[in-house]
Scaffold this active site. Sequence first.
Site, PDB file in Angstrom:
ATOM      1  N   MET A  90       0.783  -1.230   0.000  1.00 29.50           N
ATOM      2  CA  MET A  90       0.000   0.000   0.000  1.00 29.50           C
ATOM      3  C   MET A  90       0.824   1.295   0.000  1.00 29.50           C
ATOM      4  O   MET A  90       0.290   2.367   0.238  1.00 29.50           O
ATOM      5  CB  MET A  90      -0.979   0.007   1.186  1.00 29.50           C
ATOM      6  CG  MET A  90      -1.948  -1.150   1.179  1.00 29.50           C
ATOM      7  SD  MET A  90      -2.736  -1.401  -0.422  1.00 29.50           S
ATOM      8  CE  MET A  90      -3.986  -0.138  -0.332  1.00 29.50           C
ATOM      9  N   HIS A 109      -2.826  -5.783 -10.649  1.00 27.64           N
ATOM     10  CA  HIS A 109      -3.927  -4.834 -10.462  1.00 27.64           C
ATOM     11  C   HIS A 109      -5.245  -5.558 -10.761  1.00 27.64           C
ATOM     12  O   HIS A 109      -5.358  -6.230 -11.791  1.00 27.64           O
ATOM     13  CB  HIS A 109      -3.750  -3.633 -11.391  1.00 27.64           C
ATOM     14  CG  HIS A 109      -4.793  -2.600 -11.169  1.00 27.64           C
ATOM     15  ND1 HIS A 109      -4.788  -1.773 -10.055  1.00 27.64           N
ATOM     16  CD2 HIS A 109      -5.906  -2.289 -11.863  1.00 27.64           C
ATOM     17  CE1 HIS A 109      -5.861  -0.989 -10.100  1.00 27.64           C
ATOM     18  NE2 HIS A 109      -6.554  -1.284 -11.186  1.00 27.64           N
TER      19      HIS A 109
HETATM   20  C1  GRF Z   1      -5.109  -7.800  -4.843  1.00 33.84           C
HETATM   21  O1  GRF Z   1      -6.444  -7.711  -5.265  1.00 33.84           O
HETATM   22  C2  GRF Z   1      -4.207  -7.079  -5.811  1.00 33.84           C
HETATM   23  O2  GRF Z   1      -4.690  -7.083  -7.115  1.00 33.84           O
HETATM   24  C3  GRF Z   1      -4.175  -5.687  -5.268  1.00 33.84           C
HETATM   25  O3  GRF Z   1      -4.199  -5.833  -3.872  1.00 33.84           O
HETATM   26  C4  GRF Z   1      -4.869  -7.040  -3.545  1.00 33.84           C
HETATM   27  C5  GRF Z   1      -3.992  -7.798  -2.593  1.00 33.84           C
HETATM   28  O4  GRF Z   1      -4.632  -8.908  -2.038  1.00 33.84           O
HETATM   29  N1  GRF Z   1      -3.023  -4.985  -5.761  1.00 33.84           N
HETATM   30  P1  GRF Z   1      -3.828  -9.969  -1.188  1.00 33.84           P
HETATM   31  O5  GRF Z   1      -3.188  -9.241  -0.004  1.00 33.84           O
HETATM   32  O6  GRF Z   1      -2.793 -10.596  -2.070  1.00 33.84           O
HETATM   33  O7  GRF Z   1      -4.848 -10.960  -0.703  1.00 33.84           O
END
Ligand code: GRF
Length: 201
Positions: A90, A109
């Site tokens: 993030m 994404h």
């Molecule tokens: C995923 O949906 C990805 O596409 C986005 O963030 C989310 C991460 O999910 N960038 P996780 O932590 O891998 O479950």
Amino acid sequence: MNIAVFASGKGTNLQSLIDAEKSANLAEGHIRLVISDKKDAYALIRAAKAEINTFVLESKECSSREEYEKKLMIRLKKENIDLIVLAGFMRILSADFVEAYKGRIINIHPALLPSFKGMHGIKDAFDYGVKITGVTVHFVDKEIDEGPIILQKSILVEDHDNLETLEEKVHKEEHVLYPLVVKLFVEGRLKIEGRKVRIAE
Ligand code: GRF
């Protein structure tokens, strides 16, 4: 090839990569490090279970983005990381950081780029009413969600879908696409030509 996965949340994509490595589906790719900016990210528990080193660096531990990224780089160099896989990380990486790892950072994404960039790709696509959405894996450049696209997978939005069912569909495809792209990278089959990524046979 040494891989670092950056994750801030649940880490389901990290899990798909861990599982792929275990079943020999990442070629000679090895996840050496999981980095998180959130100490309570479930991704860290997944890493620990798989006996992968973790490095947690929260924003409040650093006085600037430069300091934050300098610390990241020191750790990445120490582990000889060749590929950075962003999986729900993030924080935005600076242009300098991206330049230092040019062509060696990939991101996933949950929409078909260049549509629905940003934090809420699934919801934004659903609310817009698109009939087709999907998943994109791309190289990272200094603009957010903009680097050359490696692979995409389309997903139908059906009349009976709600946001939850669509999220499930998207995540399911992510967990197939991301390990596949990492494997292609590890095998040296991704060639960036301007905005295009060619996949060698
Ligand atoms: C995923 O949906 C990805 O596409 C986005 O963030 C989310 C991460 O999910 N960038 P996780 O932590 O891998 O479950």
